[in-house]
Write a protein that holds these residues in place. Sequence first.
Motif, PDB file in Angstrom:
ATOM      1  N   TYR A   1      -9.816   4.272  -5.178  1.00 50.43           N
ATOM      2  CA  TYR A   1     -11.089   3.641  -5.156  1.00 50.43           C
ATOM      3  C   TYR A   1     -12.275   4.803  -5.053  1.00 50.43           C
ATOM      4  O   TYR A   1     -13.311   4.997  -5.852  1.00 50.43           O
TER       5      TYR A   1
ATOM      6  N   HIS B   1      -8.242  -0.545   4.507  1.00 54.89           N
ATOM      7  CA  HIS B   1      -8.952   0.967   5.144  1.00 54.89           C
ATOM      8  C   HIS B   1      -9.764   0.515   5.745  1.00 54.89           C
ATOM      9  O   HIS B   1     -10.174   0.878   6.627  1.00 54.89           O
ATOM     10  N   GLU B   2     -10.433  -1.211   5.488  1.00 58.43           N
ATOM     11  CA  GLU B   2     -12.034  -1.595   5.968  1.00 58.43           C
ATOM     12  C   GLU B   2     -11.540  -2.065   7.192  1.00 58.43           C
ATOM     13  O   GLU B   2     -12.401  -2.007   8.267  1.00 58.43           O
TER      14      GLU B   2
ATOM     15  N   THR C   1      -2.882   5.335   3.613  1.00 61.62           N
ATOM     16  CA  THR C   1      -3.631   3.895   4.142  1.00 61.62           C
ATOM     17  C   THR C   1      -5.239   4.566   2.978  1.00 61.62           C
ATOM     18  O   THR C   1      -5.802   4.632   2.225  1.00 61.62           O
ATOM     19  N   SER C   2      -5.766   5.332   3.669  1.00 66.39           N
ATOM     20  CA  SER C   2      -7.053   5.843   3.653  1.00 66.39           C
ATOM     21  C   SER C   2      -6.923   7.207   2.094  1.00 66.39           C
ATOM     22  O   SER C   2      -7.459   6.551   1.448  1.00 66.39           O
TER      23      SER C   2
ATOM     24  N   TYR D   1      -6.439   4.664  -0.767  1.00 62.55           N
ATOM     25  CA  TYR D   1      -7.772   4.383  -0.828  1.00 62.55           C
ATOM     26  C   TYR D   1      -8.270   5.304  -2.149  1.00 62.55           C
ATOM     27  O   TYR D   1      -9.181   5.034  -2.349  1.00 62.55           O
ATOM     28  N   ARG D   2      -8.707   6.533  -1.510  1.00 55.66           N
ATOM     29  CA  ARG D   2      -8.872   7.140  -2.070  1.00 55.66           C
ATOM     30  C   ARG D   2      -8.496   7.559  -3.461  1.00 55.66           C
ATOM     31  O   ARG D   2      -9.557   7.566  -4.265  1.00 55.66           O
TER      32      ARG D   2
ATOM     33  N   VAL E   1       0.902  -1.140  -0.220  1.00 53.36           N
ATOM     34  CA  VAL E   1       0.032   0.256   0.225  1.00 53.36           C
ATOM     35  C   VAL E   1       0.922   1.424  -0.078  1.00 53.36           C
ATOM     36  O   VAL E   1       1.171   1.966  -0.877  1.00 53.36           O
TER      37      VAL E   1
ATOM     38  N   THR F   1      -4.225  -2.700  -0.348  1.00 49.43           N
ATOM     39  CA  THR F   1      -5.111  -0.896   0.607  1.00 49.43           C
ATOM     40  C   THR F   1      -6.889  -1.523   0.314  1.00 49.43           C
ATOM     41  O   THR F   1      -7.358  -1.011   2.004  1.00 49.43           O
ATOM     42  N   LYS F   2      -7.708  -1.565   0.046  1.00 50.82           N
ATOM     43  CA  LYS F   2      -9.440  -1.321   0.354  1.00 50.82           C
ATOM     44  C   LYS F   2      -9.049  -2.371   1.304  1.00 50.82           C
ATOM     45  O   LYS F   2     -10.681  -2.494   2.675  1.00 50.82           O
TER      46      LYS F   2
END
Length: 339
Positions: A317, A296-297, A309-310, A313-314, A199, A292-293
Amino acid sequence: MSNEIIAVLGAGSWGTALANVAAENGHDVRLWSHRASQVAEINETHLNTKYLGDNPLNEGIVGFSDMQSAVENADIVLSVVPTKATREVAQQLVTVLANIDHSVILMAATKGLEPGTYKRVSEMLTEEVPAKYLKGLGVISGPSHAEGVIKHDPTLVSAASKDVVAAEKVQAAFSNQVFRVYTNTDVIGAEIGGALKNVIAIGAGALASLGYDANAKAALFTRGLAEISRLGQAFGANPITFMGLSGVGDLFATATSVHSRNFRAGVQLGEGKKLSDVIEDMGMVIEGISTTKVAHELAQKKHIEMPITSAVYRVLYDNVDVKEAIQTLMGRPVSQEGK
């Protein structure tokens, strides 16, 4: 060093490189692939051109498309298939082991987390492979680009397992003058570090594409490692692990090298390419995209601060521009280091 029978499941770049190390150490090495054409190339030309170009393979490697033939009488089996294929291949392995009534040391050398379940690769294998077929279970992790290993770039990795004897057997089988294996009992830390560094590597590639220099890179590495450690400790990992090969070592190698698919993916994203085009262009699995997803979750589920990481992710996704994501990171409220 005694001669071992070693089966490697997965003839991608890393699986092939590990097979080559074992063959150079004089072991009986069987490299399994579901692609008959790839097996034929390995056996007839001692090359795996799609993944390792014109780098010659040790002639001691024998390719197989039939898993039972590859695994029969094996002492050690390495699972080196993509995360998304791990369960399917493990189920095939169980069928084979049941047919031949055989047990093995099973080591995973895949760095990822399963979408939906959030399982580590060793957890997936534990769920799929009954204990009666296992003499030991663990993972191989650390800073190890296949392209360097095949060219004998001095490489250090960790064989992590709760079964010390199994880890030591893998250590003995793969260690030589250019490939050194350390043992570790922290499987959780080894896997979390190995997965999440991908990530951060995507972020590092994006920074590189935008021309950012050492200050920005050091900030990303340091705070990225802090995020990895926080998540890992939440699942019971030893924080010391993240200061070793599976943590800072793997992060440095992956987030600084053009050999890293995740780094290269980040470069292309930083250049403004769409994610779908990046995936198509790479032609090989980019583990960091799905990781990454998952990370993030997991961070949201565990209420763990993982701003980098967030941000990645942005970008991946939510189609957020890389520069905007960086500005958001830099605009966060200041805080005390270590939190």
